[in-house]
Write a protein that holds these residues in place. Structure first.
Motif, PDB file in Angstrom:
ATOM      1  N   SER A  44       0.830  -1.195   0.000  1.00 31.12           N
ATOM      2  CA  SER A  44       0.000   0.000   0.000  1.00 31.12           C
ATOM      3  C   SER A  44       0.871   1.253   0.000  1.00 31.12           C
ATOM      4  N   ILE A  45       0.391   2.291  -0.682  1.00 30.62           N
ATOM      5  CA  ILE A  45       1.128   3.556  -0.666  1.00 30.62           C
ATOM      6  C   ILE A  45       1.123   4.169   0.730  1.00 30.62           C
ATOM      7  N   TRP A  46       0.127   3.790   1.552  1.00 27.07           N
ATOM      8  CA  TRP A  46      -0.003   4.382   2.889  1.00 27.07           C
ATOM      9  C   TRP A  46       0.616   3.492   3.961  1.00 27.07           C
ATOM     10  N   TYR A  47       1.067   4.150   5.022  1.00 27.54           N
ATOM     11  CA  TYR A  47       1.536   3.454   6.212  1.00 27.54           C
ATOM     12  C   TYR A  47       0.870   4.141   7.391  1.00 27.54           C
ATOM     13  N   GLN A  48       0.155   3.361   8.211  1.00 27.75           N
ATOM     14  CA  GLN A  48      -0.583   3.949   9.322  1.00 27.75           C
ATOM     15  C   GLN A  48       0.362   4.170  10.503  1.00 27.75           C
ATOM     16  N   VAL A  49       0.375   5.401  11.015  1.00 26.13           N
ATOM     17  CA  VAL A  49       1.351   5.770  12.041  1.00 26.13           C
ATOM     18  C   VAL A  49       0.696   6.641  13.106  1.00 26.13           C
ATOM     19  N   HIS A  52       4.961 -11.771   5.238  1.00 28.48           N
ATOM     20  CA  HIS A  52       4.670 -11.335   6.601  1.00 28.48           C
ATOM     21  C   HIS A  52       3.165 -11.480   6.847  1.00 28.48           C
ATOM     22  N   ALA A  53       2.787 -11.735   8.094  1.00 27.82           N
ATOM     23  CA  ALA A  53       1.370 -11.922   8.418  1.00 27.82           C
ATOM     24  C   ALA A  53       0.535 -10.698   8.068  1.00 27.82           C
ATOM     25  N   HIS A  54       1.158  -9.537   8.029  1.00 26.64           N
ATOM     26  CA  HIS A  54       0.410  -8.311   7.749  1.00 26.64           C
ATOM     27  C   HIS A  54       0.730  -7.746   6.360  1.00 26.64           C
ATOM     28  N   TYR A  55       1.151  -8.615   5.441  1.00 26.24           N
ATOM     29  CA  TYR A  55       1.463  -8.173   4.077  1.00 26.24           C
ATOM     30  C   TYR A  55       0.185  -7.877   3.298  1.00 26.24           C
ATOM     31  N   VAL A  56      -0.860  -8.682   3.498  1.00 28.45           N
ATOM     32  CA  VAL A  56      -2.074  -8.519   2.697  1.00 28.45           C
ATOM     33  C   VAL A  56      -3.337  -8.799   3.514  1.00 28.45           C
ATOM     34  N   ASP A  57      -3.237  -8.707   4.833  1.00 30.76           N
ATOM     35  CA  ASP A  57      -4.379  -9.087   5.669  1.00 30.76           C
ATOM     36  C   ASP A  57      -5.491  -8.043   5.699  1.00 30.76           C
ATOM     37  N   MET A  58      -5.280  -6.872   5.102  1.00 32.52           N
ATOM     38  CA  MET A  58      -6.342  -5.871   5.044  1.00 32.52           C
ATOM     39  C   MET A  58      -7.172  -5.953   3.766  1.00 32.52           C
ATOM     40  N   ALA A  59      -6.716  -6.721   2.777  1.00 28.37           N
ATOM     41  CA  ALA A  59      -7.352  -6.673   1.459  1.00 28.37           C
ATOM     42  C   ALA A  59      -8.827  -7.055   1.508  1.00 28.37           C
ATOM     43  N   ASP A  60      -9.161  -8.117   2.209  1.00 28.62           N
ATOM     44  CA  ASP A  60     -10.563  -8.524   2.274  1.00 28.62           C
ATOM     45  C   ASP A  60     -11.401  -7.523   3.059  1.00 28.62           C
ATOM     46  N   LEU A  61     -10.855  -6.987   4.150  1.00 27.45           N
ATOM     47  CA  LEU A  61     -11.566  -5.943   4.882  1.00 27.45           C
ATOM     48  C   LEU A  61     -11.826  -4.746   3.968  1.00 27.45           C
ATOM     49  N   TRP A  62     -10.797  -4.341   3.255  1.00 26.21           N
ATOM     50  CA  TRP A  62     -10.899  -3.160   2.383  1.00 26.21           C
ATOM     51  C   TRP A  62     -11.961  -3.352   1.309  1.00 26.21           C
ATOM     52  N   ARG A  63     -11.941  -4.483   0.611  1.00 26.77           N
ATOM     53  CA  ARG A  63     -12.872  -4.630  -0.512  1.00 26.77           C
ATOM     54  C   ARG A  63     -14.303  -4.881  -0.053  1.00 26.77           C
ATOM     55  N   ASN A  64     -14.487  -5.273   1.205  1.00 22.42           N
ATOM     56  CA  ASN A  64     -15.822  -5.455   1.767  1.00 22.42           C
ATOM     57  C   ASN A  64     -16.287  -4.267   2.596  1.00 22.42           C
ATOM     58  N   ILE A  65     -15.587  -3.140   2.485  1.00 20.75           N
ATOM     59  CA  ILE A  65     -15.934  -1.893   3.181  1.00 20.75           C
ATOM     60  C   ILE A  65     -16.012  -2.136   4.687  1.00 20.75           C
ATOM     61  N   GLN A  66     -14.996  -2.808   5.181  1.00 20.44           N
ATOM     62  CA  GLN A  66     -14.851  -3.007   6.621  1.00 20.44           C
ATOM     63  C   GLN A  66     -13.616  -2.243   7.086  1.00 20.44           C
ATOM     64  N   THR A  94      -5.313  -0.637   1.848  1.00 21.38           N
ATOM     65  CA  THR A  94      -5.662  -1.658   0.869  1.00 21.38           C
ATOM     66  C   THR A  94      -5.053  -3.024   1.124  1.00 21.38           C
ATOM     67  N   THR A  95      -3.795  -3.097   1.534  1.00 24.48           N
ATOM     68  CA  THR A  95      -3.136  -4.410   1.587  1.00 24.48           C
ATOM     69  C   THR A  95      -2.784  -4.782   3.018  1.00 24.48           C
ATOM     70  N   GLY A  96      -1.840  -4.091   3.614  1.00 24.63           N
ATOM     71  CA  GLY A  96      -1.443  -4.405   4.974  1.00 24.63           C
ATOM     72  C   GLY A  96      -0.385  -3.443   5.462  1.00 24.63           C
ATOM     73  N   GLN A  97      -0.082  -3.517   6.741  1.00 21.27           N
ATOM     74  CA  GLN A  97       0.911  -2.621   7.322  1.00 21.27           C
ATOM     75  C   GLN A  97       2.334  -3.006   6.941  1.00 21.27           C
ATOM     76  N   SER A  98       2.551  -4.256   6.583  1.00 21.28           N
ATOM     77  CA  SER A  98       3.906  -4.700   6.267  1.00 21.28           C
ATOM     78  C   SER A  98       4.146  -4.673   4.765  1.00 21.28           C
ATOM     79  N   GLY A  99       5.333  -4.240   4.386  1.00 21.87           N
ATOM     80  CA  GLY A  99       5.752  -4.315   2.995  1.00 21.87           C
ATOM     81  C   GLY A  99       6.583  -5.545   2.697  1.00 21.87           C
ATOM     82  N   HIS A 100       6.637  -6.490   3.630  1.00 22.14           N
ATOM     83  CA  HIS A 100       7.486  -7.664   3.482  1.00 22.14           C
ATOM     84  C   HIS A 100       6.653  -8.869   3.044  1.00 22.14           C
TER      85      HIS A 100
END
Length: 677
Positions: free
Chosen positions: A170-175, A662-676, A653-659
């Motif tokens: 993701s272009i964003w990083y939550q901080v 990593h467990a957080h590489y893509v764990d946001m994708a389903d939340l994101w596309r389902n408007i969660q 869109t994807t996750g907090q990790s760029g690696h």
């Protein structure tokens, strides 16, 4: 900040730094990451300005189209903003002085060779787009801020979802940045979203205020045709005299190879972006602008001039109130953004910032002569005269890349607004809320999939006669449709394939492939404007001896869409699915487009079915001239509750990790596309 990045680099090498570097080591064993520098962080503002700017592309397209069509036809292909579409600030607060307004008209040389030069610029822009992602008018955002008078808690709510190129990570990083204790020497208690490599919170809230950003797309890029001295390519003409260019030596580093030296040549307007020369023989002077015998094209752009945008971000991060927030906005030079505001005292607001040029003549819509002063920038709009609103009477501010102000505003900001479809829908949802607005209703707005283009076209489609009963029955699906486009919608699949076919059948015979319709809000407006003229010349298919009208093209496009869907998804329309067509693959920015399958499989993720579409509030953009695949996305979603900041919601869109892996590489994708969230 730079010291912190470099401290990490000292302790992490190769694959310990990132899996990408393990792959790169295979290509170049001696490769080392160079130390981070302040310049690298500062460059982020320039990259985002490029990503969010499209004026140069529009100038090139308009010049090319004027070589093929009349000005009236070009105006139909790039129509003005509808007077019925919403503006962000109907009654802007400014302290505007009296100003001698110009009714700008601009023309440009139509000689084939300058068009070739402009085409070369387009190729360079396409190369950058392949690297950085889609940009310009296809990129946008939604934001709104709602007064406590309209909310359940009696305090403001602020929402934002910037639309940017789909990418991995993701272009964003939550901080979050918390001073303990917060005080004059350490004024931060802020949370939100930043870019990796950029110090500070770009969008978010502190313990007192919240803010969100959307793209204005002001006209801040102008192409100038420069007269070049035939005896000295490093001189150009200014008011009848040859002037030396400024020459800057640069070096493009090549890993594992020799660096490539280049000389960047600067005129008074900015860098030469085209090195096209040649003897121009006889040509018809269409525009009244005489092309020089030897010429080059330079770019003047506010983002190439000094600015202090990070100073603006840090002021936002520490601001306690509207006045301090505006002090930051005054530094927000490029890319100029709509900024919505809310605070814990119950106030809401809007500010347009940015360095916006005032031209001596011309409106920035076409390349202009650079050897005279007629088209020079003579001023920039003073900050106090830029539109703003504080606690507006309607109780809300909605921005969706639509027009900031009406044409009565004393300065020319842009002629390239996003046509107002998303803004109209958001305003409709805010004004027609069934009771006080809460966070869940804001989620509903951010996930709204209603296609206003369908609302325009389906009534016309209902009047078309079909010979085949199956086509009549399938059209009935659309007659009963609510125009929403969730992932599992057969109606959305049928309509969007019809829309794609309609654009192809209407315009592919008229336009060169580089300018085939992309299908977004601009083309919603183009087609909406010609719907009422069934005999418009645009409907006629120039590839056939017959003269087609609107109804024949509608009939043909619907038949094509049905045949294609039946072949792809089967003859049972109940099993058709928009999400199966409209998928997103998050591609890694460095190696995800390498063309090496195993490498791409390591770093890319997808395909994921998605809802929404182009020109829709849930803006999952796609290009009708290519495929239904998602190219741009709501890159994050944020809803801030100024009554209780801990109730605020976010997702990206994807996750907090760029690696990769990593467990957080893509764990946001389903939340994101389902408007969660």
């Amino acid at each position: 900040y730079v010291d912190g990045v470099n401290a990490y680099l000292e302790d992490h090498r190769g694959s310990a730094l990132s899996l990408e570097y393990a792959v790169l080591k295979l290509l170049n064993p001696a490769y080392q990451v160079e130390p981070w520098q302040p310049l690298h962080s500062l460059t982020w503002a320039k990259v985002m300005a490029w990503d969010l700017g499209g004026n140069m592309d529009s100038e090139i397209e308009r010049a090319a189209l004027l070589n093929m069509f009349t000005p009236e036809q070009v105006a139909e292909l790039a129509p003005p903003y509808s007077p019925d579409a919403p503006v962000i600030v109907p009654d802007p607060n400014t302290s505007a002085r009296e100003w001698d307004r110009h009714d700008y008209e601009t023309t440009a040389p139509q000689d084939d060779r300058i068009l070739d030069a402009l085409a070369d610029l387009s190729k360079q822009a396409e190369s950058l787009e392949a690297l950085l992602g889609v940009r310009g008018l296809g990129i946008g955002s939604n934001s709104w801020t709602i007064s406590g008078e309209l909310t359940q808690t009696g305090m403001p709510l602020l929402a934002n979802d910037p639309h940017l190129s789909a990418q991995m990570p993701s272009i964003w990083y939550q901080v979050a940045l918390h001073c303990t204790p917060k005080g004059p020497d350490c004024p931060y208690n802020v949370a939100g979203f930043s870019f990796a490599g950029a110090p500070g919170v770009i969008i978010g809230h502190n313990d007192r205020i919240a803010w969100g950003l959307t793209n204005i797309n002001p006209d801040v890029q102008d192409l100038y045709i420069e007269k070049i001295n035939p005896q000295n390519p490093n001189q150009y003409e200014v008011n009848g005299e040859w002037v030396d260019m400024t020459l800057v030596e640069e070096s493009i580093q090549v890993a594992g190879g020799e660096s490539v030296p280049i000389t960047v040549r600067y005129t008074r307007h900015g860098p030469i972006v085209s090195d096209t020369y040649g003897d121009l023989e006889d040509f018809d002077l269409v525009s009244g602008v005489e092309l020089p015998e030897h010429y080059a094209i330079s770019l003047r752009w506010t983002a190439l001039e000094p600015g202090n945008i990070f100073g603006a971000i840090w002021k936002f991060n520490a601001a306690e109130n509207w006045e301090q927030f505006r002090e930051g906005a005054a530094l927000f030079s490029a890319p100029a953004q709509n900024i919505v505001y809310a605070d814990v005292d119950g106030n809401i607001g809007y500010q347009m910032p940015g360095v916006i040029p005032v031209r001596n003549s011309g409106d920035g819509s076409l390349p202009v002569p650079g050897w005279i002063d007629e088209y020079e920038w003579i001023d920039t709009i003073p900050f106090d005269e830029l539109p703003f609103a504080f606690n507006p009477p309607q109780g809300y501010v909605v921005t969706a890349n639509n027009a900031v102000v009406s044409p009565d505003y004393e300065y020319m900001l842009s002629k390239e607004w996003a046509y107002g479809y998303r803004a109209r829908r958001i305003v409709e949802l805010v004004e027609n809320a069934n009771g006080p607005i809460d966070i869940s209703y804001n989620q509903r707005i951010q996930g709204d999939n209603k296609n206003l283009n369908a609302a325009n076209l389906i009534p016309v489609l209902e009047g078309i006669e079909f010979d085949e009963e199956r086509l009549v029955e399938l059209r009935t699906m659309l007659a009963d449709w609510d125009y929403q486009q969730p992932m599992d919608s057969p109606e959305a699949a049928l309509f969007e394939t019809f829309w794609s076919a309609l654009l192809a059948e209407t315009f592919h015979d008229d336009l060169p492939e580089d300018y085939w319709p992309g299908g977004g809000a601009r083309w919603y407006q183009v087609v909406e404007n010609i719907l009422q003229d069934p005999d418009s010349d645009w409907w006629d298919d120039k590839r056939t001896p017959e003269v087609e009208g609107r109804d024949e093209i509608f009939r043909r496009a619907f038949e094509i869409a049905v045949d294609w869907l039946e072949e792809l998804q089967g003859e049972n329309p109940g099993r058709w699915s928009w999400g199966d067509l409209h998928t997103i693959t998050f591609q890694n920015q460095s190696l995800g487009k390498s063309g090496v399958g195993p490498v791409e499989a390591i770093f890319n993720r997808g395909e994921f079915p998605t809802a929404g579409g182009a020109g829709i509030v849930n803006a999952t953009g796609w290009d009708a001239s290519e495929s239904y695949a998602v190219k741009s996305v709501p890159s994050m979603r944020m809803i801030v509750d100024l009554g209780n900041l801990t109730n605020s919601l976010t997702i990206h869109t994807t996750g907090q990790s760029g690696h990769a892996y990593h467990a957080h590489y893509v764990d946001m994708a389903d939340l994101w596309r389902n408007i969660q969230y």
